[in-house]
Design an enzyme around this catalytic site. Structure first.
Site, PDB file in Angstrom:
ATOM      1  N   SER A 146       0.839  -1.197   0.042  1.00  0.00           N
ATOM      2  CA  SER A 146       0.062   0.141  -0.007  1.00  0.00           C
ATOM      3  C   SER A 146       0.821   1.327   0.179  1.00  0.00           C
ATOM      4  CB  SER A 146      -0.914   0.012   1.334  1.00  0.00           C
ATOM      5  OG  SER A 146      -1.479   1.353   1.140  1.00  0.00           O
ATOM      6  N   TYR A 159      -1.505  -0.700   9.953  1.00  0.00           N
ATOM      7  CA  TYR A 159      -1.836  -0.979   8.940  1.00  0.00           C
ATOM      8  C   TYR A 159      -0.431  -0.604   7.938  1.00  0.00           C
ATOM      9  CZ  TYR A 159      -3.426  -0.746   4.132  1.00  0.00           C
ATOM     10  OH  TYR A 159      -3.904  -1.112   2.672  1.00  0.00           O
TER      11      TYR A 159
END
EC number: 1.1.1.-
Length: 260
Positions: A146, A159
């Protein structure tokens, strides 16, 4: 077709492949001729997708698996070993999830859940896949990372650290396993129009900020990520390894702009 641009005869495992980015990756790889096994935690979504792919003539099988569970990962790889006769060309570690909180509000369960789902699953499946990838003579691992693993995203520190770790894991495996004929790369998307991102993208204020910070002015589509994943798996990409490549509309390179 030039063999450099074909996956005909190659085998692939895609985790979390029944929806979102994973679903698009399966379609892209299958379109290039790969034979694919898909795992997903949702039996309903998996069966729907398998039926859809069968109608399209794709060579896709599937099994239900909670990739955050070690025993289920081991069972999955036993299945893959049997289906593909002990050889695997492509591993796409796509499974991932997010919980957003300020850092001081995260609890031990949040940390454990995100680490096991986003990082441990990919690490362990790479370990389990190594002998199969090596046996194929041409192994490719792609981690779905990501942009949050490269730049800061508010309320997503755990995350982000899991995704940053995947980027580093791709670099390590690229060097350590090159002698075994295995390449490894990471693909780092911006926000993509999936069910996981829907709560964010339905927020008008969030969308305005995302558009202003992304030079291309929008969220991405699953197929825009899948096309890069497919390219990295092609023989044409045989000299690309250890890289983290962003599919982010320019988000991670956007600096400060002021126009009085």
């Amino acid at each position: 077709m030039d063999k450099r641009w074909s996956l005909q005869g190659l085998t692939a495992l895609v985790t979390g492949g029944a929806s979102g980015i994973g679903h698009a990756i399966v379609e892209e790889l299958a379109g290039f001729g790969a034979k694919i096994h898909v795992c997903d935690i949702s039996k309903t979504l998996l069966n729907q997708s398998l039926s859809e792919w069968e109608k399209k003539g794709f060579q896709v099988s599937g099994s239900v698996c909670d990739a955050s569970n070690r025993l289920e990962r081991e069972t999955l790889m036993q299945t893959v070993t049997t289906i593909f006769d002990g050889k695997l060309n492509i591993l796409v570690n796509n499974v991932g999830t997010i919980r957003t909180k300020p850092t001081i509000e995260y609890e031990a369960e949040d940390f454990s859940f995100l680490i096991s789902t986003n990082l441990e699953s990919a690490y362990h499946l790479s370990q389990l896949s190594h002998p199969l990838l090596k046996a194929s003579g041409n192994g490719i691992i792609t981690f779905i990372s990501s942009a949050a693993g490269i730049v800061s995203f508010d309320a997503a520190s755990i995350y982000g650290l899991t995704k940053g770790a995947l980027n580093q894991l791709a670099r390590n495996l690229a060097c350590e396993w090159a002698k075994d004929g295995i390449r490894a790369n990471a693909v780092a998307p911006n926000f993509i129009t999936t069910a996981l991102a829907k709560p964010f993208l339905e927020d008008a204020g969030f969308n305005e900020i995302l558009s202003s910070r992304t030079p291309l002015g929008r969220a991405g589509e699953p197929r825009e990520v899948a096309s890069l994943v497919a390219f990295l798996c092609l023989p044409a990409a045989s000299y690309i390894t250890g890289q983290t490549i962003c599919v982010d509309g320019g988000l991670t390179v956007n600096g400060f702009s002021y126009q009085p």
